[in-house]
Each structure stands twice: as C-alpha cells, then as structure tokens.
Motif scaffolding. Structure first.
Motif, PDB file in Angstrom:
ATOM      1  N   TYR A   1      -1.325   3.762 -16.398  1.00 55.07           N
ATOM      2  CA  TYR A   1      -1.476   3.077 -15.114  1.00 55.07           C
ATOM      3  C   TYR A   1      -0.555   1.863 -15.027  1.00 55.07           C
ATOM      4  N   ARG A   2      -0.490   1.094 -16.107  1.00 48.31           N
ATOM      5  CA  ARG A   2       0.363  -0.101 -16.075  1.00 48.31           C
ATOM      6  C   ARG A   2       1.832   0.272 -15.912  1.00 48.31           C
ATOM      7  N   ALA A   3       2.234   1.398 -16.504  1.00 45.57           N
ATOM      8  CA  ALA A   3       3.609   1.868 -16.324  1.00 45.57           C
ATOM      9  C   ALA A   3       3.848   2.235 -14.857  1.00 45.57           C
ATOM     10  N   ALA A   4       2.835   2.843 -14.225  1.00 46.60           N
ATOM     11  CA  ALA A   4       2.962   3.173 -12.806  1.00 46.60           C
ATOM     12  C   ALA A   4       3.039   1.906 -11.961  1.00 46.60           C
ATOM     13  N   PHE A   5       2.272   0.882 -12.344  1.00 50.72           N
ATOM     14  CA  PHE A   5       2.326  -0.382 -11.603  1.00 50.72           C
ATOM     15  C   PHE A   5       3.714  -1.018 -11.716  1.00 50.72           C
ATOM     16  N   ALA A   6       4.368  -0.831 -12.874  1.00 49.07           N
ATOM     17  CA  ALA A   6       5.743  -1.318 -13.025  1.00 49.07           C
ATOM     18  C   ALA A   6       6.666  -0.587 -12.053  1.00 49.07           C
TER      19      ALA A   6
ATOM     20  N   ARG B   1       0.823  -1.209   0.000  1.00 49.39           N
ATOM     21  CA  ARG B   1       0.000   0.000   0.000  1.00 49.39           C
ATOM     22  C   ARG B   1       0.858   1.260   0.000  1.00 49.39           C
ATOM     23  N   ARG B   2       1.920   1.238   0.807  1.00 51.10           N
ATOM     24  CA  ARG B   2       2.754   2.441   0.871  1.00 51.10           C
ATOM     25  C   ARG B   2       3.506   2.639  -0.430  1.00 51.10           C
ATOM     26  N   ALA B   3       3.944   1.553  -1.072  1.00 49.95           N
ATOM     27  CA  ALA B   3       4.613   1.660  -2.367  1.00 49.95           C
ATOM     28  C   ALA B   3       3.667   2.276  -3.397  1.00 49.95           C
ATOM     29  N   ILE B   4       2.408   1.845  -3.392  1.00 49.73           N
ATOM     30  CA  ILE B   4       1.415   2.421  -4.303  1.00 49.73           C
ATOM     31  C   ILE B   4       1.261   3.912  -4.032  1.00 49.73           C
ATOM     32  N   GLY B   5       1.159   4.268  -2.749  1.00 47.18           N
ATOM     33  CA  GLY B   5       1.003   5.673  -2.394  1.00 47.18           C
ATOM     34  C   GLY B   5       2.175   6.525  -2.832  1.00 47.18           C
ATOM     35  N   LEU B   6       3.391   6.028  -2.620  1.00 49.41           N
ATOM     36  CA  LEU B   6       4.585   6.798  -2.998  1.00 49.41           C
ATOM     37  C   LEU B   6       4.676   6.970  -4.508  1.00 49.41           C
ATOM     38  N   VAL B   7       4.372   5.914  -5.260  1.00 49.95           N
ATOM     39  CA  VAL B   7       4.458   6.003  -6.722  1.00 49.95           C
ATOM     40  C   VAL B   7       3.399   6.948  -7.276  1.00 49.95           C
ATOM     41  N   PHE B   8       2.166   6.810  -6.823  1.00 42.08           N
ATOM     42  CA  PHE B   8       1.102   7.632  -7.387  1.00 42.08           C
ATOM     43  C   PHE B   8       1.171   9.078  -6.927  1.00 42.08           C
ATOM     44  N   ALA B   9       1.919   9.338  -5.853  1.00 44.28           N
ATOM     45  CA  ALA B   9       2.159  10.731  -5.474  1.00 44.28           C
ATOM     46  C   ALA B   9       2.997  11.433  -6.534  1.00 44.28           C
ATOM     47  N   ARG B  10       3.764  10.656  -7.297  1.00 44.95           N
ATOM     48  CA  ARG B  10       4.582  11.230  -8.380  1.00 44.95           C
ATOM     49  C   ARG B  10       3.795  11.332  -9.676  1.00 44.95           C
ATOM     50  N   HIS B  11       2.562  10.822  -9.685  1.00 45.59           N
ATOM     51  CA  HIS B  11       1.733  10.852 -10.891  1.00 45.59           C
ATOM     52  C   HIS B  11       0.356  11.433 -10.570  1.00 45.59           C
ATOM     53  N   PRO B  12       0.302  12.735 -10.323  1.00 46.22           N
ATOM     54  CA  PRO B  12      -0.991  13.340  -9.964  1.00 46.22           C
ATOM     55  C   PRO B  12      -2.031  13.251 -11.078  1.00 46.22           C
ATOM     56  N   GLU B  13      -1.586  12.964 -12.303  1.00 48.45           N
ATOM     57  CA  GLU B  13      -2.531  12.837 -13.411  1.00 48.45           C
ATOM     58  C   GLU B  13      -3.302  11.523 -13.354  1.00 48.45           C
ATOM     59  N   LEU B  14      -2.851  10.581 -12.513  1.00 49.58           N
ATOM     60  CA  LEU B  14      -3.509   9.276 -12.383  1.00 49.58           C
ATOM     61  C   LEU B  14      -4.214   9.209 -11.026  1.00 49.58           C
ATOM     62  N   SER B  15      -5.429   8.698 -11.019  1.00 54.41           N
ATOM     63  CA  SER B  15      -6.196   8.607  -9.777  1.00 54.41           C
ATOM     64  C   SER B  15      -5.876   7.307  -9.045  1.00 54.41           C
ATOM     65  N   VAL B  16      -5.476   7.443  -7.792  1.00 57.44           N
ATOM     66  CA  VAL B  16      -5.171   6.268  -6.984  1.00 57.44           C
ATOM     67  C   VAL B  16      -6.458   5.554  -6.548  1.00 57.44           C
ATOM     68  N   ASP B  17      -7.603   6.200  -6.777  1.00 55.78           N
ATOM     69  CA  ASP B  17      -8.892   5.618  -6.402  1.00 55.78           C
ATOM     70  C   ASP B  17      -9.600   4.941  -7.570  1.00 55.78           C
ATOM     71  N   ALA B  18      -8.947   4.886  -8.734  1.00 52.63           N
ATOM     72  CA  ALA B  18      -9.606   4.352  -9.937  1.00 52.63           C
ATOM     73  C   ALA B  18      -9.433   2.851 -10.085  1.00 52.63           C
TER      74      ALA B  18
END
Length: 619
Positions: free
Chosen positions: A380-385, A325-342
């Motif tokens: 999104y898949r790039a962010a998951f990588a 969960r924290r890894a997801i949060g840290l990565v998506f904080a760098r991608h404000p254009e992507l919704s972490v709730d989607a």
C-alpha cells in the motif's frame, strides 16, 4: 416535416443526455408530443434573443450553428456547431427568459422541438445537473446575469418542515400540495429528508402503513450547505455526493430551504464547476495532469468574477481534493490486488483546513482499517508513493519534510493511530508528540470511511492534561509574527515571508485555542470563532486575528496569481517593491496586531492557572 417515428426518436433520446436519465414511459411521451422538423441550409431555426420559448431543441440529424451572445449576431462566425444529440434552448426554457441562442441550420438539419413540460424533468435529475455543468459557460452565454451567486439565490420556496412524529400519510399529502420534499426537524441543527423516492422505497415497496412516523423512513444523509456558500461550491457538493437534494441552513443551523439540480439552471454556473467534473472523470494520468493545469488560471477568473478570496481558496481546496481522489483511483486501478476501500486518506496542513493556495504542498496521512494485514502494508505504501508521483505530474508537490502517506510514520492502522495519539497527549515532548499533534488535528478525510480515523478524537481530552496544554501553547507561540527591519523607505526590507511571519502564527494560535475548548472545526477563522471569549483568547483578540488572517490570505492569493500569470513559481515570499504602499502598510499593521495577541497569550499563561485558560469571563 421529416418522417421520424416516435419509437425511433425515443430510442435516439435514450442515448443522449440529459434524456437518458428518463424512463421508457417518459421518453415515449416525449417522442409522441415532440415536433420534428427539417430545415434547409442557412434557415433560421430559432432566435432565442427575440422570442421566448417553452420548448427545448434537440438536433436529430445534420448540424446547427449557434450564437450564444446576441451582440454577435452581425458576426458570420458561430460560437458552436452542434451535431446529433446536442441540445439548445434549455436555459431559456428553465429560466423563462430570452437568453438565446440564435440557431441556424448548417446544411440540411433535422431538429426535434420538445415541450418544456416534458423536457423539464430531464434537467431535474442528477444526470441533468451534470449536463448543465458541462454545457453552460457563463462568459459566453449568460452575459446579463451576475458573475457569481450564492446558494440563497437558488431558493425559490419556503421549505416544508415537519415534526418527526408526523405520519407518512400527512407528509405525502403536504408534499403533493406544496410540490417540495419534506424536511424532518430533529433539533439541534439536525435534519432528515423525505422525498418521493424515499416514499416509494420505504413506504410503498416496504409495505409500511400511512400511520408510520416520519422519523422511521427519513433519509439522514442529505448534504447541508449554508446560505452564503457559492452556487458553484454547492453544485460541486451535490455532484460529489450524487445527491438528489441539498439542505440549506444559515450559520445558526436554521433550515432556510432545499435546492435540487434543476435550481442550478438559473445560477451563472462557472466554467470552474465544469472543470471539476472533467477532473473527476479523467481516464489517465496525462488527462488528469492536463485538466489540473487549468486550475491555477481559473483562480484569477474566479476573483475577477466577484468571488471573495476566502471563497476562492476554499474552492481551490475542493479542486485539490478532487485531483487527489482521482489520482488515488487511477493508481489503485493498476493494483487490483489492493483494496481502495481498506484505508482513509487524510489531507493535512493547509488543505486539511481548506486553506490551500498555489504554493501549498500536499501533506497527507492514511489510516488503515484494523483488518488490513501487516504484510500488505508495504505494498500500500508503495502505491501511495505512486499517487505522489501522479500528483507531481499534475503540478502538486509533496511535503519536503516527508509528511506523506507513503511514509511509515504517516500510514498506520486506526488502532496504531489511536495508541500513538494517546502517547503524544500524555508525553508531548517525546516522539515529536507536539509536532504530530499539530499535524494530525488538521487532518480531514477526503477518501474512504470518514469515520475511520480516531486519532483526532483523542485530543478532545486535552484539557485533562494541563502540562500538555502548556507545552503545546509554547510550541504554538514559537513562530512569531515579525518584521526584520523598520518601515522607513531607506531601510525597508526587500521581501517578507507572508506564511512564516504572518499566517503561520495565526494558524498555530487558532489550532491551540480550538483544542483548548474542545472544538473539532478545522478552518482557522472557524477555530478562532469557536475559542472566542476564553480567558486566553478574548473576543476582541479573536476578532482581530480573524480580520488579519483574511486580509493576509487575500493579499497572498492575489500575489501568487500574479506570479503564476508572469510565469513564475508561486511563493509565500512577497517582494515588497511590487506591492502597493497600501498593501505594505497592511502587512505592517497585521504583524503588529498578531504580535500583540501573542504577547498577551504569553502573559496570561504566566499568571492564570492552566485550568482557567479556556474558561470565559477573564480579561
């Protein structure tokens, strides 16, 4: 005595935990009733090992040297040096026992002594629970209490159980008399909760009358724990859910009690829970990796403190959830254009079943909300990588076969997952249907909307597809429990893959058996219990597999902790010469027991109609 004005003390306390959670009126009352005193260098402030206290001490200025263990009083070296805002004496106050510490001024120091009646409410808040987690380290401070406790140790009073039609007025009166929240019995192991906060928000603020039925105002989101869960696991859940209370039931779903943050003060909270909080609050990838590196050594500590292997493994899976969960949060904080709730992130495989160990890979999948634009899915898949990269930095490897959220096969919209699941169910031999079914039914949402993924619900209809049941059974029995050589000293094989030839056969049987009876539980032993007594899996066979699985998991965990301590990469391949004769005989017996159950399932599938496999009463 030193001149510290009440207004100044109230403002000071408002900046430091756990008092920052209190309102202005409570802080003003504390400030007016607190006794503030100045101590010269080396002056004894309080000896909590000799004198019980009904006060909490707060360092206002200067420094205080403390000893947490009375056996070290002869030592000249303190355990800690406390500074302004630090608190001591709270454990003795909360438990009513002389648990220390011994505090001495380190230079000139100013300390506020706060009466327990005023300080206590600060520790009953969620902020107070976090404060306790971060400051209470049992190996130094609680040497005279058991090293581990379960939730039932926290329950002090009988719960207040009320009927759904009980009026709010009656509930409020009973709550006042008993000093506990009310639990609404909805039947079938379901409950609602009414607290003071619920009464204020849903009765006083909303203007409802005292004749309103309890069912109309109750909160149905309170988390539930079981009597035999550890106090550490329960506190993790309370903090993770930011909950005010936890409901405690037995395994039959009968309410046994209600616990709140303050109740955890009397439990020997482990350093593991504090580490859990550090992981949750990691501010960078580097910090997350540092904290994650402390998790493996902690497992051995948990075992040595008396926690059973099955519980240690469940706690470890909880830590993996937090790291992911924290890894997801840290990565998506760098991608404000992507919704972490989607999207909803699902843990698959052993962590999905809460059975991960040090050798386990991180298997994952993602279910997107159907509203997610197809053009943004690649981003999104790039962010998951990137998330996978962060996890690798934290020492968690992704599945080598590509079972990861960054792969197109494992990141789809909810509608696409549902359609694919129906296709696998109808034709499991096509499109790797049997394999994908096995992977997805182990999926457990750990981020996002837990109700979003519909893929696993499709498999509730398995019994309506006899051909699919037969194929999935054949796939489940494909991995056989076996030893490749006889168990004679001169011919004994050197290694044994405890996962492939021991645990995996049990996992596969349990997964198939749970599907066959329509059970949605995930842990292997719970699946076996759910399917116990069916024609395919009689009660004695289920009991045997449960025992064998627990034994092999315990051996596997101990072996991997030993490997880690020796600086080796934890693996599922055990070197038999490093095992005791007893452990070697346990493995041999386990393999024989599993193999016997597999052979029986093969035989039953040949002479019993598919429609009767899940029915009870067949030998």
């Amino acid at each position: 005595m030193t001149a510290v004005e009440p207004a100044g003390l109230a403002a000071f306390l408002a900046e430091h935990p756990p008092f920052e959670a209190l309102g202005p009126e409570a802080l003003d009352e504390i400030a007016h009733d607190a006794h503030v005193e100045r101590f010269d260098d080396a002056a004894l402030i309080h000896d909590g090992f000799k004198e019980p206290t009904d006060e909490v001490f707060v360092v206002v200025a200067g420094q205080v040297a403390v000893l947490w263990n009375d056996s070290r009083q002869a030592s000249s070296d303190p355990d800690d040096i406390l500074g302004p805002g630090d608190v001591f004496g709270f454990r003795a106050m909360l438990t009513g026992r002389s648990l220390g510490p011994r505090a001495v001024a380190c230079g000139a120091a100013t300390v506020a002594r706060i009466p327990a009646s005023l300080a206590g409410p600060a520790f009953a808040t969620r902020s107070g629970a976090r404060f306790l987690v971060e400051t209470m380290v049992p190996d130094r401070r609680a040497t005279d209490v058991p090293s581990y406790s379960s939730v039932d140790d926290l329950i002090e009073r009988e719960p207040l159980l009320v009927d759904p039609d009980t009026t709010v007025g009656e509930v409020a009166r009973w709550m006042t008399d008993r000093g506990v929240p009310a639990v609404v019995d909805l039947g079938g192991g379901r409950f609602g909760l009414i607290t003071d906060a619920v009464l204020r928000a849903r009765v006083l603020v909303d203007g409802r009358s005292a004749s309103t039925p309890a069912r109309e105002i109750m909160d149905t989101t309170a988390p539930v724990v079981h009597l035999d869960d550890t106090a550490a696991e329960a506190l993790m859940l309370l903090l993770e859910r930011d909950a005010e209370f936890l409901l405690v039931t037995d395994r039959a779903g009968v309410l046994r009690g209600v616990v709140c943050p303050r109740d955890f003060a009397i439990s020997p909270i482990t350093v593991g829970v504090s580490l859990h909080e550090q992981l949750r609050r990691a501010t960078s990838i580097e910090e997350l990796a540092t904290f994650a590196g402390r998790v493996p050594p902690m497992l051995g500590d948990l075992l040595s403190r008396g926690l059973g292997a099955g519980r240690v493994i469940a706690v470890y899976s909880g830590f993996l959830d937090t790291i992911i969960r924290r890894a997801i949060g840290l990565v998506f904080a760098r991608h404000p254009e992507l919704s972490v709730d989607a999207f909803t992130w699902l843990s698959l495989g052993s962590n999905g079943r809460r059975e991960a160990v040090l050798s386990s890979d991180v298997d994952s999948a993602v279910a997107f909300d159907d509203a997610v634009d197809a053009e943004t899915v690649p981003a999104y898949r790039a962010a998951f990588a990137e998330v996978s990269g962060v996890l690798a930095t934290a020492g968690l490897s992704a599945d080598g076969h590509g079972t990861t959220a960054q792969a197109a096969m494992f990141s789809r919209t909810n509608a696409d997952w549902r359609a694919a699941a129906r296709q696998w169910l109808a034709a499991p031999a096509d499109h790797n249907g049997a394999m994908m079914t096995s992977l997805l039914v182990d999926g457990r949402p750990i981020h996002g909307d837990p109700g979003l993924p519909a893929v696993s619900r499709v498999f509730n209809d398995l019994r309506e597809h006899p051909g699919t049941m037969r194929l999935l059974l054949r796939e489940s029995l494909a991995y056989r429990a076996k030893l490749r050589s006889a168990w004679f000293p001169a011919r004994r094989q050197e290694t044994f893959d405890i996962k492939t030839h021991g645990l995996l056969p049990v996992v596969n049987v349990a997964r198939w058996a749970a599907l066959s009876v329509g059970s949605a539980v995930l842990p292997t032993t719970e699946r076996l219990r759910a399917a116990s007594g069916s024609a395919m899996l009689p009660a004695d066979s289920a009991a045997t597999l449960i025992e064998v699985f627990d034994v092999l998991q315990r051996l596997r965990l101990r072996y991997q902790i030993r490997q880690y301590g020796a600086g080796e990469q934890p693996t599922d391949v055990v070197t038999l010469k490093w095992l005791s004769p007893l452990d070697r005989s346990v493995i041999a017996q386990a393999v024989r027991e599993i193999s016997a159950v597999q052979r029986r399932m093969d035989n039953v599938s040949n002479y019993v109609a598919v429609e009767e496999w899940a029915s009870p009463g067949r030998a």
